[in-house]
Design an enzyme around this catalytic site. Sequence first.
Site, PDB file in Angstrom:
ATOM      1  N   GLU A 163       0.835  -1.197   0.000  1.00  0.00           N
ATOM      2  CA  GLU A 163       0.000   0.000   0.000  1.00  0.00           C
ATOM      3  C   GLU A 163       0.869   1.246   0.000  1.00  0.00           C
ATOM      4  OE1 GLU A 163      -0.153   2.066   3.616  1.00  0.00           O
ATOM      5  OE2 GLU A 163      -1.916   0.828   4.031  1.00  0.00           O
TER       6      GLU A 163
ATOM      7  N   CYS B 264      -3.353  -4.569   3.811  1.00  0.00           N
ATOM      8  CA  CYS B 264      -2.334  -5.473   4.341  1.00  0.00           C
ATOM      9  C   CYS B 264      -2.373  -6.876   3.734  1.00  0.00           C
ATOM     10  CB  CYS B 264      -2.440  -5.562   5.859  1.00  0.00           C
ATOM     11  SG  CYS B 264      -2.147  -3.992   6.682  1.00  0.00           S
TER      12      CYS B 264
ATOM     13  N   THR C 264       2.388   1.582  15.350  1.00  0.00           N
ATOM     14  CA  THR C 264       2.568   0.297  14.672  1.00  0.00           C
ATOM     15  C   THR C 264       2.971   0.389  13.204  1.00  0.00           C
ATOM     16  OG1 THR C 264       0.194   0.273  14.243  1.00  0.00           O
ATOM     17  CG2 THR C 264       0.982  -0.968  16.166  1.00  0.00           C
TER      18      THR C 264
ATOM     19  N   HIS D  29      -2.361 -12.249  10.596  1.00  0.00           N
ATOM     20  CA  HIS D  29      -2.000 -10.846  10.366  1.00  0.00           C
ATOM     21  C   HIS D  29      -1.885 -10.166  11.723  1.00  0.00           C
ATOM     22  CE1 HIS D  29      -1.492  -6.917   8.863  1.00  0.00           C
ATOM     23  NE2 HIS D  29      -2.625  -6.470   9.360  1.00  0.00           N
TER      24      HIS D  29
END
Lengths: 356, 134
Positions: free
Chosen positions: A89, A121, A162, A244
């Site tokens: 992305e 993601c 994050t 994930h």
Amino acid sequence: MNDRENLLLKPARAVGIVGYGVYIPQYRLPASEILRIWAGDEGGAPVKEKAVPGLDEDTITISIEAARNALARAGIDAQKLRAVWVGSESHPYVVKPSSTVVAEAIGASEHIQAADLEFACKAGTEAVVAAMALVGSKMGDYALAIGADTAQGKPGDALEFTAAAGGAAFVIGPAENALATIAASYSYVTDTPDFWRRQHQVYPEHGQRFTGEPAYFKHVTAAAQTMLSQLGTTAADYAFAVFHQPNTKFPQRVARELGFSKEQIETGLLSPVIGNTYAGASLVGLTAVLDIAKPGDRILVVSYGSGAGSDAFDMRVTDLIEERRNKAPLTQQYIERRIEIDYATYARYRGKIVMK
Amino acid sequence: MEIPRHWRLQKQRLALVGEVCPHCQAKIFPARDVCPECGGEAKTAFKFSGKGEVYSFTTLHSVPAGFEENAPYTVALVKLDEGPIITAQLTDVGEREVKIGTPVEMVTRRIRQDGDERGMLIYGYKFRPVLRMS
């Protein structure tokens, strides 16, 4: 959903991972630095620290090093690749493919498929599915699938803790030459507006708590449960599971709910020390698992991309793992290569200082 | 705008592709089609391993136009394992001390942008201290 309906993607020719490679930049921004700047040192953080790219790094350079590592483990000439797909992305160009730069840098042929994929993601795992299809249909023998990102987090926003950088690359090829076979994949997607970044916007927006239940948990759970029920497996059949990892808690909770133990997920759970590498996240976790897995080990991988969807994979490690894993740097070696930076250096490295 | 020049140099910059002399086997970088060792014609492409060592180096604080964003940085003469000495930036050095003889390896990094933020991105080789392998 009808359990007897065949929802799994199973290639006509058996396929697997022939080589894998990872790259994680060396800079680390501790969560304590973000708390210092934006929260008066108060409060908790979703991770311990995150990986930050250097001034000369981006999704293309991360992809190139991960790809070189994957080819080193695969032991094949880059000219044998029939496709180079890069999921991200944060492609450096809005228009102009990352994949052609990567292909040229690794010495791939000009007679290939090349494209960039975008699905938040899960763009990287979507590239893996495409590679499975290309090899599985015998249109080509080898394909390179990459998930990499240099994620953006708005200063002061929860995502700044994050949003990290890193990536992983996989040479997908025939099962007989694989260090891990992939029996099947399964994907579950819906239109769920939990996170997005509009055209010309520097930072993404997210739906706060909406990113949890109706987004991450719904899709990861659906993908994992469907995969297990259609294969007739249970959590106990897997030596490792990788989910994930947008933070530390989400993958821990979804693993627990699905019946996986702490031991099954801890090897592949890297977000506490490198943050969320977005399109790289679940795949980088998988590389850490492959670094220590033994022949015969079964691995479940479930990605999640906002917007939203999950790809699940059922893998089994083969005898070839032993001779290949040390042909490129291990994931833990990249994690240990660590230079701590402060918020000011982070702001400079990530281009957050207005220069003109 | 120097698009054609950057495009012509891509293979050399992205993959460290030079030449090997078919007469005396000398490895040549950058490509020049004539062997500097024996003077013979040398047009055979050769991909370098990217391994080498620091031959000499200097750290730049006052840098050429286009490289300001990265200053300060270290530029080295790197002696490749195959013979040639090439000039390149070092990267990922951090707190490590660079010395003459430090083993380095090639990585592909973003070198600069052509002009401003609308221009093309230029990628190429840099060298970093060799990553420890298990």
